[in-house]
Scaffold this motif. Structure first.
Motif, PDB file in Angstrom:
ATOM      1  N   LYS A  63       0.822  -1.219   0.000  1.00 14.45           N
ATOM      2  CA  LYS A  63       0.000   0.000   0.000  1.00 14.45           C
ATOM      3  C   LYS A  63       0.855   1.268   0.000  1.00 14.45           C
ATOM      4  CE  LYS A  63      -0.578   0.045   5.062  1.00 14.45           C
ATOM      5  NZ  LYS A  63      -1.583   0.048   6.160  1.00 14.45           N
ATOM      6  N   TRP A  64       2.100   1.193   0.491  1.00 14.46           N
ATOM      7  CA  TRP A  64       2.950   2.391   0.504  1.00 14.46           C
ATOM      8  C   TRP A  64       3.401   2.778  -0.905  1.00 14.46           C
ATOM      9  CZ3 TRP A  64       2.892   5.527   4.404  1.00 14.46           C
ATOM     10  CH2 TRP A  64       2.579   5.042   5.674  1.00 14.46           C
ATOM     11  N   PRO A  65       3.880   1.841  -1.723  1.00 15.13           N
ATOM     12  CA  PRO A  65       4.131   2.208  -3.124  1.00 15.13           C
ATOM     13  C   PRO A  65       2.885   2.713  -3.838  1.00 15.13           C
ATOM     14  CG  PRO A  65       5.238   0.148  -2.605  1.00 15.13           C
ATOM     15  CD  PRO A  65       4.389   0.480  -1.420  1.00 15.13           C
ATOM     16  N   VAL A  66       1.716   2.166  -3.483  1.00 12.20           N
ATOM     17  CA  VAL A  66       0.463   2.642  -4.094  1.00 12.20           C
ATOM     18  C   VAL A  66       0.218   4.101  -3.733  1.00 12.20           C
ATOM     19  CG1 VAL A  66      -2.059   2.400  -4.043  1.00 12.20           C
ATOM     20  CG2 VAL A  66      -0.606   0.368  -4.245  1.00 12.20           C
ATOM     21  N   LEU A  67       0.443   4.468  -2.473  1.00 12.76           N
ATOM     22  CA  LEU A  67       0.247   5.854  -2.029  1.00 12.76           C
ATOM     23  C   LEU A  67       1.171   6.807  -2.783  1.00 12.76           C
ATOM     24  CD1 LEU A  67      -0.854   8.008  -0.058  1.00 12.76           C
ATOM     25  CD2 LEU A  67       0.950   7.328   1.547  1.00 12.76           C
ATOM     26  N   ILE A  68       2.451   6.469  -2.871  1.00 16.27           N
ATOM     27  CA  ILE A  68       3.416   7.323  -3.569  1.00 16.27           C
ATOM     28  C   ILE A  68       3.073   7.416  -5.053  1.00 16.27           C
ATOM     29  CG2 ILE A  68       5.850   7.580  -4.175  1.00 16.27           C
ATOM     30  CD1 ILE A  68       6.517   6.195  -1.504  1.00 16.27           C
ATOM     31  N   SER A  69       2.623   6.308  -5.613  1.00 15.65           N
ATOM     32  CA  SER A  69       2.253   6.300  -7.031  1.00 15.65           C
ATOM     33  C   SER A  69       1.111   7.271  -7.309  1.00 15.65           C
ATOM     34  CB  SER A  69       1.848   4.888  -7.463  1.00 15.65           C
ATOM     35  OG  SER A  69       2.910   3.975  -7.313  1.00 15.65           O
ATOM     36  N   TYR A  70       0.098   7.245  -6.467  1.00 17.07           N
ATOM     37  CA  TYR A  70      -1.040   8.133  -6.702  1.00 17.07           C
ATOM     38  C   TYR A  70      -0.634   9.592  -6.527  1.00 17.07           C
ATOM     39  CZ  TYR A  70      -5.834   9.727  -6.948  1.00 17.07           C
ATOM     40  OH  TYR A  70      -6.990  10.360  -7.340  1.00 17.07           O
ATOM     41  N   ALA A  71       0.275   9.863  -5.602  1.00 14.18           N
ATOM     42  CA  ALA A  71       0.783  11.236  -5.449  1.00 14.18           C
ATOM     43  C   ALA A  71       1.513  11.679  -6.706  1.00 14.18           C
ATOM     44  CB  ALA A  71       1.714  11.313  -4.231  1.00 14.18           C
ATOM     45  N   GLY A  72       2.305  10.792  -7.319  1.00 14.02           N
ATOM     46  CA  GLY A  72       3.012  11.120  -8.558  1.00 14.02           C
ATOM     47  C   GLY A  72       2.064  11.381  -9.705  1.00 14.02           C
ATOM     48  N   ILE A  73       0.998  10.581  -9.806  1.00 16.61           N
ATOM     49  CA  ILE A  73       0.002  10.780 -10.861  1.00 16.61           C
ATOM     50  C   ILE A  73      -0.696  12.121 -10.683  1.00 16.61           C
ATOM     51  CG2 ILE A  73      -2.196   9.914 -11.767  1.00 16.61           C
ATOM     52  CD1 ILE A  73      -1.113   7.078 -11.051  1.00 16.61           C
ATOM     53  N   SER A  74      -1.006  12.463  -9.450  1.00 17.63           N
ATOM     54  CA  SER A  74      -1.648  13.757  -9.175  1.00 17.63           C
ATOM     55  C   SER A  74      -0.720  14.909  -9.536  1.00 17.63           C
ATOM     56  CB  SER A  74      -2.042  13.842  -7.697  1.00 17.63           C
ATOM     57  OG  SER A  74      -2.945  12.803  -7.356  1.00 17.63           O
ATOM     58  N   PHE A  75       0.573  14.761  -9.241  1.00 19.44           N
ATOM     59  CA  PHE A  75       1.532  15.805  -9.612  1.00 19.44           C
ATOM     60  C   PHE A  75       1.598  15.955 -11.127  1.00 19.44           C
ATOM     61  CE2 PHE A  75       5.738  17.154 -10.989  1.00 19.44           C
ATOM     62  CZ  PHE A  75       5.892  18.342 -10.280  1.00 19.44           C
ATOM     63  N   SER A  76       1.495  14.852 -11.842  1.00 19.93           N
ATOM     64  CA  SER A  76       1.507  14.895 -13.301  1.00 19.93           C
ATOM     65  C   SER A  76       0.382  15.780 -13.815  1.00 19.93           C
ATOM     66  CB  SER A  76       1.366  13.480 -13.864  1.00 19.93           C
ATOM     67  OG  SER A  76       1.213  13.504 -15.260  1.00 19.93           O
TER      68      SER A  76
END
Length: 499
Positions: A441-454
């Protein structure tokens, strides 16, 4: 016919005929089919060998992307300078040969490990696996470099500044990619589940052996059938002849200046072009999407495999997502017909962020142990989100094709490829730290933050003056009273007018 002026293409007789474009599409099918089978089956096979950890899968992905980070921009610059057909021949040979040797390495591990002759932690097993990891990196670098040469430069030249044809070609090429994402892993998964993983792997080796010859033959046909693809080499020869005559009457400082002028752009100079380009922020938004495990990539596949899902089920889920992406490739031409590329990109990236949110919430608000019903929900969310993702992908790539001078297209795409590899590396690096299944779930959290930054980065690019030059170039292409001109020309003219 076509003429080259200062390395930029002028289109005077329209795009390449459909018969030539179809040959490129068929070559693309063979290329992507082999790559998608290798991409899926290699990870599944690694999990078959290492059943209780994500570390070997992560190492495989990390090594691939480290190679691309440091070498993609250099390969892009090399593609800009190299005669087009020669570059593609070399890249196809390297890519297919490396994947065939990798299949041989997997076959060795399977044969000697099944009766425990080579235990997983033996030096023989580790040595062969290290060789497979290196071959995987070479395969990935060859494939990505081939895409830079073909999908960016060749497609742009074949479209010859015709916006409708460029949109159609990009849509068809992406549709082929997504269809291969659907069918190739499904076939590999069926072979692996119904017969054995080694049969699936050997099938890939045989396919890539045949595909290499087919791609080679088709690319030669396209090259010989469309003269503008050969004009870069002709221009180089003309310049060399002119320079030879000039050198006959120059000495000392003048000769030194000529030699310096002929030097290819350096590594850091290429990156300088990339960072200073008005499309950099849009490209950065595209790059950030690679820092994600919320997709049907290696880490999500490894995670779900560890949760006990069959290979054919994983392949089916990946296929459903690809089908939704294919729908986006049919929708994309209609969207760009009634709206600008910039607006379509803005809409699609925010749609991607919104649709993907339930999958992020799922890993954090529920138990990480996926029951089959919950798995179906996850598959549905991942599938629906692909529509926005691939529409945004095509928007950014077409902006680059139309907005970057042809003489710098390889270098720009290579730098972008390096950036993609950096963030893709992060997506593999996160499970190296959070490598337990219950920590996914931690990589999932960071991934969604990166997508939002995109999405935020693209929005900033859209509302600032950085896209002014690109908008002006598109207006030149679409101007009713102007002849069809390559977008690279439009952009190059604007650069020449700057004080």
């Amino acid at each position: 016919g076509f003429q080259l002026l200062d390395g930029k293409m002028l289109a005077g007789s329209g795009p390449a005929p459909a018969s030539i474009r179809r040959r490129l599409y068929v070559s693309h099918i063979f290329s992507y089919w082999g790559d998608r089978m290798w991409e899926f089956t290699s990870i599944v096979f690694i999990m078959h060998l290492y059943k209780d950890t994500l570390l070997p899968s992560a190492l495989f992905g990390v090594t691939e992307n480290v190679a691309c980070i440091f070498l993609s921009s250099s390969f892009g610059g090399w593609i800009d300078r190299k005669e087009r057909l020669s570059a593609v021949k070399i890249l196809l040979t390297v890519q297919n040969l490396a994947s065939i040797l990798g299949v041989g390495g997997f076959a060795l591990l399977y044969y000697y490990n099944k009766d425990n002759t080579w235990p997983v932690h033996s030096w023989q097993f580790t040595t062969v696996y290290g060789g497979i990891v290196a071959l995987g990196a070479i395969t990935r670098l060859g494939f990505s470099s081939t895409n830079v040469a073909v999908e960016k430069a060749w497609v742009t030249i074949l479209a010859a500044g015709d916006n409708a044809v460029l949109t159609e070609m990009n849509s068809v090429m992406r549709r082929i990619d997504l269809a291969c994402k659907t069918l190739a892993p499904l076939l590999s998964g069926i072979l692996s589940s119904a017969i054995s993983p080694i049969v699936s792997m050997l099938f890939i080796g045989g396919f890539n052996l045949v595909a290499g010859f087919v791609e080679y033959f088709l690319m030669v046909q396209v090259y010989n059938a469309w003269e503008p693809l050969r004009q870069k080499k002709q221009q180089k020869n003309t310049v060399q002849d002119t320079d030879s005559q000039s050198r006959a009457s120059t000495t000392g400082t003048e000769k030194t200046a000529l030699i310096q002028k002929e030097k290819p752009p350096g590594y850091f100079e290429q990156w300088g072009w990339y960072f200073s380009d008005p499309l950099f922020l849009a490209s950065l938004a595209y790059i950030f999407l690679y820092m994600s495990v919320i997709n049907w990539g290696a880490m999500m596949t490894s995670y779900l495999k560890a949760e006990g899902h069959a290979d054919w089920v994983l392949a089916l889920g990946r296929g459903i997502a690809a089908i939704c992406g294919i729908f986006g490739t049919y929708l994309y031409p209609y969207m760009t017909e009634y709206s600008s590329l910039q607006i379509v990109g803005l809409f699609s990236i925010w749609m991607f962020v919104g649709v993907l949110f339930p999958s992020f919430a799922y890993f954090w608000l529920q138990s990480p142990a996926l029951g089959f019903h919950n798995f179906i929900i996850l598959v549905g969310v991942l599938a629906l989100s692909r529509n926005g993702l691939w529409t945004f992908d095509m928007c950014v790539q077409q902006l680059i094709q139309k907005g970057v001078p042809l003489k710098r297209l390889g270098a720009f795409s290579g730098c972008q490829g390096s950036g993609c590899s950096v963030f893709y590396l992060v997506s593999f690096g996160m499970p190296l730290y959070w490598h337990r299944i219950d920590q996914f779930k931690w990589p999932v959290l960071i991934s969604y933050a990166g997508i939002s930054f995109s999405a935020v980065a693209y929005t900033l690019w859209y509302i600032t003056p950085l896209n002014t030059k690109v908008q002006q170039s598109i207006k030149v292409i679409e101007g009713a009273n102007k002849p069809p001109v390559s977008q690279a020309i439009a952009r190059g003219e604007q650069e020449d007018e700057e004080p």
